[in-house]
Write a protein that holds these residues in place. Structure first.
Motif, mmCIF file in Angstrom:
data_model
loop_
_atom_site.group_PDB
_atom_site.id
_atom_site.type_symbol
_atom_site.label_atom_id
_atom_site.label_comp_id
_atom_site.label_asym_id
_atom_site.label_seq_id
_atom_site.Cartn_x
_atom_site.Cartn_y
_atom_site.Cartn_z
ATOM 1 N N THR A 286 0.866 -1.175 0.000
ATOM 2 C CA THR A 286 0.000 0.000 0.000
ATOM 3 C C THR A 286 0.904 1.226 0.000
ATOM 4 O OG1 THR A 286 -0.140 0.096 2.407
ATOM 5 C CG2 THR A 286 -1.841 -1.180 1.257
ATOM 6 N N ALA A 287 0.399 2.340 -0.508
ATOM 7 C CA ALA A 287 1.175 3.572 -0.546
ATOM 8 C C ALA A 287 0.218 4.745 -0.665
ATOM 9 C CB ALA A 287 2.153 3.558 -1.713
ATOM 10 N N ILE A 288 0.758 5.940 -0.451
ATOM 11 C CA ILE A 288 -0.005 7.166 -0.613
ATOM 12 C C ILE A 288 0.539 7.917 -1.817
ATOM 13 C CG2 ILE A 288 -0.745 9.336 0.463
ATOM 14 C CD1 ILE A 288 -1.827 6.869 1.855
ATOM 15 N N ARG A 289 -0.372 8.528 -2.580
ATOM 16 C CA ARG A 289 0.032 9.355 -3.709
ATOM 17 C C ARG A 289 -0.621 10.728 -3.607
ATOM 18 N NH1 ARG A 289 -0.786 5.719 -9.161
ATOM 19 N NH2 ARG A 289 0.341 3.832 -8.498
ATOM 20 N N ARG A 290 0.121 11.725 -4.051
ATOM 21 C CA ARG A 290 -0.429 13.073 -4.150
ATOM 22 C C ARG A 290 -0.389 13.516 -5.609
ATOM 23 N NH1 ARG A 290 2.570 15.417 -0.838
ATOM 24 N NH2 ARG A 290 1.143 15.523 0.932
ATOM 25 N N TYR A 291 -1.552 13.751 -6.190
ATOM 26 C CA TYR A 291 -1.667 14.235 -7.558
ATOM 27 C C TYR A 291 -1.890 15.755 -7.520
ATOM 28 C CZ TYR A 291 -2.654 9.365 -8.986
ATOM 29 O OH TYR A 291 -2.595 8.015 -9.204
ATOM 30 N N VAL A 292 -1.109 16.481 -8.320
ATOM 31 C CA VAL A 292 -1.297 17.925 -8.439
ATOM 32 C C VAL A 292 -1.315 18.279 -9.917
ATOM 33 C CG1 VAL A 292 -0.384 20.222 -7.947
ATOM 34 C CG2 VAL A 292 -0.158 18.402 -6.242
ATOM 35 N N LEU A 293 -2.386 18.945 -10.359
ATOM 36 C CA LEU A 293 -2.506 19.364 -11.751
ATOM 37 C C LEU A 293 -2.656 20.878 -11.775
ATOM 38 C CD1 LEU A 293 -4.438 17.610 -14.562
ATOM 39 C CD2 LEU A 293 -4.672 20.082 -14.280
ATOM 40 N N GLU A 294 -1.819 21.545 -12.618
ATOM 41 C CA GLU A 294 -1.813 23.001 -12.664
ATOM 42 C C GLU A 294 -1.816 23.495 -14.103
ATOM 43 O OE1 GLU A 294 0.502 25.091 -9.307
ATOM 44 O OE2 GLU A 294 1.728 23.323 -9.793
ATOM 45 N N PRO B 159 8.597 3.778 -7.609
ATOM 46 C CA PRO B 159 8.369 5.132 -8.135
ATOM 47 C C PRO B 159 8.248 6.148 -7.003
ATOM 48 C CG PRO B 159 6.393 3.769 -8.365
ATOM 49 C CD PRO B 159 7.497 2.850 -7.955
ATOM 50 N N VAL B 160 8.872 7.300 -7.190
ATOM 51 C CA VAL B 160 8.802 8.366 -6.184
ATOM 52 C C VAL B 160 8.239 9.658 -6.756
ATOM 53 C CG1 VAL B 160 10.614 7.473 -4.688
ATOM 54 C CG2 VAL B 160 11.217 8.985 -6.594
ATOM 55 N N LEU B 161 8.395 9.877 -8.069
ATOM 56 C CA LEU B 161 7.889 11.126 -8.639
ATOM 57 C C LEU B 161 7.643 10.973 -10.129
ATOM 58 C CD1 LEU B 161 7.292 14.168 -8.150
ATOM 59 C CD2 LEU B 161 9.671 14.619 -8.787
ATOM 60 N N ASP B 162 6.460 11.382 -10.563
ATOM 61 C CA ASP B 162 6.128 11.478 -11.984
ATOM 62 C C ASP B 162 5.865 12.942 -12.311
ATOM 63 O OD1 ASP B 162 6.172 8.732 -11.984
ATOM 64 O OD2 ASP B 162 3.997 8.495 -12.140
ATOM 65 N N ARG B 163 6.363 13.377 -13.466
ATOM 66 C CA ARG B 163 6.084 14.728 -13.943
ATOM 67 C C ARG B 163 5.677 14.635 -15.408
ATOM 68 N NH1 ARG B 163 10.887 15.088 -10.984
ATOM 69 N NH2 ARG B 163 11.960 14.496 -12.904
ATOM 70 N N SER B 164 4.647 15.358 -15.783
ATOM 71 C CA SER B 164 4.236 15.374 -17.182
ATOM 72 C C SER B 164 3.698 16.751 -17.541
ATOM 73 C CB SER B 164 3.169 14.311 -17.458
ATOM 74 O OG SER B 164 1.977 14.595 -16.751
ATOM 75 N N VAL B 165 3.922 17.130 -18.800
ATOM 76 C CA VAL B 165 3.377 18.369 -19.341
ATOM 77 C C VAL B 165 2.570 18.011 -20.572
ATOM 78 C CG1 VAL B 165 3.871 20.624 -20.334
ATOM 79 C CG2 VAL B 165 5.291 19.752 -18.467
ATOM 80 N N THR B 166 1.298 18.371 -20.559
ATOM 81 C CA THR B 166 0.386 18.074 -21.659
ATOM 82 C C THR B 166 -0.019 19.370 -22.336
ATOM 83 O OG1 THR B 166 -0.480 16.144 -20.473
ATOM 84 C CG2 THR B 166 -1.810 17.001 -22.300
ATOM 85 N N GLY C 66 -3.902 25.143 -23.476
ATOM 86 C CA GLY C 66 -2.466 25.334 -23.373
ATOM 87 C C GLY C 66 -1.808 24.272 -22.518
ATOM 88 N N ALA C 67 -0.599 24.565 -22.046
ATOM 89 C CA ALA C 67 0.193 23.584 -21.296
ATOM 90 C C ALA C 67 -0.374 23.381 -19.890
ATOM 91 C CB ALA C 67 1.644 24.028 -21.208
ATOM 92 N N THR C 68 -0.530 22.109 -19.533
ATOM 93 C CA THR C 68 -0.994 21.727 -18.200
ATOM 94 C C THR C 68 0.018 20.765 -17.611
ATOM 95 O OG1 THR C 68 -3.319 21.995 -18.822
ATOM 96 C CG2 THR C 68 -2.848 20.678 -16.866
ATOM 97 N N GLU C 69 0.479 21.049 -16.403
ATOM 98 C CA GLU C 69 1.498 20.224 -15.757
ATOM 99 C C GLU C 69 0.881 19.390 -14.643
ATOM 100 O OE1 GLU C 69 5.796 20.622 -13.408
ATOM 101 O OE2 GLU C 69 4.799 22.398 -14.234
ATOM 102 N N MET C 70 1.300 18.131 -14.558
ATOM 103 C CA MET C 70 0.839 17.265 -13.480
ATOM 104 C C MET C 70 2.034 16.598 -12.817
ATOM 105 S SD MET C 70 -1.995 14.208 -13.366
ATOM 106 C CE MET C 70 -1.028 13.050 -14.325
ATOM 107 N N THR C 71 2.011 16.554 -11.512
ATOM 108 C CA THR C 71 3.024 15.824 -10.754
ATOM 109 C C THR C 71 2.318 14.804 -9.868
ATOM 110 O OG1 THR C 71 3.037 17.425 -8.927
ATOM 111 C CG2 THR C 71 4.608 17.776 -10.726
ATOM 112 N N ILE C 72 2.978 13.660 -9.679
ATOM 113 C CA ILE C 72 2.476 12.627 -8.777
ATOM 114 C C ILE C 72 3.615 12.262 -7.839
ATOM 115 C CG2 ILE C 72 1.371 10.373 -8.538
ATOM 116 C CD1 ILE C 72 0.615 10.538 -11.494
#
Length: 241
Positions: A48-56, A198-205, A211-217
């Motif tokens: 089990t683990a905890i994740r924090r999703y942030v979309l900006e 996995p410790v960190l995911d970063r993506s730019v869509t 326009g550009a939207t960034e998400m980190t997990i």
């Protein structure tokens, strides 16, 4: 004791340096990567683990955040429990649920093989070696064999000592939507006990109109499922700072 420890550390460093100084083909690196992965998976019976999703989206001054608990079973299937949400209502209502549902689908045992980084799904090409967070790694270009929505096109970094993937960078093999002009992502993994998690995911869509939207997990608070082999692994798992 300190001298002995220093000599031991130097011996390990020299062994790694010798390994990386000897060129290996992409096939050799991938074969060792798969062998070591099978060994690690044999003693990890879920977690089990905890994740924090942030979309900006800076252009529209929008932000959304979601905290979830993920349960990964022995067969790789996953469940998610949303712990909290805040911010941009449209993302919370439409985007976050689709992200979780998409991962649940991709993690189903019958579909997992389609998303793995294996010779069945990819061709590999050696691109040299690099130092990643203080560790030597082989750099391999990956090219998907099909336009599968679960695959990617880019590069992977494979630890030269433990043959684990420690970084993935690229773009989806198939554009997920007409409304998306492009996606770039990178995933980072860190060692926890005998595992690389996995410790960190970063993506730019780049989305048409928006326009550009960034998400980190962010990934933290890993707890292994109870089993004789994993009973002593919890101290090595990453916890929230």
């Amino acid at each position: 004791m300190r001298l002995a420890a220093a000599i031991a550390a130097l011996s390990v460093s020299m062994a790694v340096a010798e390994t990386t100084s000897t060129p290996q083909s992409a096939d050799e690196v991938v074969a060792k990567m798969l062998e070591h992965d099978r060994e690690r998976q044999a003693i990890l019976h879920g977690y089990t683990a905890i994740r924090r999703y942030v979309l900006e989206n800076e252009r529209h001054h929008k932000r959304a955040e979601m905290l979830v608990r993920v349960t990964c079973r022995d067969d790789g299937s996953k469940d998610f429990q949303v712990l909290s949400e805040e911010g941009w209502g449209g993302v919370r209502k439409h985007v976050f649920p689709r992200l979780l549902q998409g991962e649940i689908e991709a993690a189903r045992p019958e579909l997992r093989e389609r998303s793995k980084i294996t010779p069945e799904n990819y061709t590999f090409e050696t691109k040299g070696t690099e130092c990643v967070r203080g560790r030597q790694a082989y750099v391999l270009a990956i090219e998907p064999k099909t336009s599968n929505k679960y695959l990617a096109r880019g590069r992977i970094w494979v630890d030269a000592e433990e043959y684990a993937i420690i970084r993935v960078e690229g773009m989806p093999a198939k554009n997920p939507s007409f409304w998306i002009k492009g996606v770039h992502f990178d995933h980072d993994y860190e060692k926890a006990g005998p595992f690389w998690l996995p410790v960190l995911d970063r993506s730019v869509t780049d989305v048409r109109i928006f326009g550009a939207t960034e998400m980190t997990i962010e990934y933290f608070d890993y707890v292994p499922s109870a089993s004789p082999a994993s009973a002593n692994l919890a101290p090595g798992f990453k916890t929230q700072q």
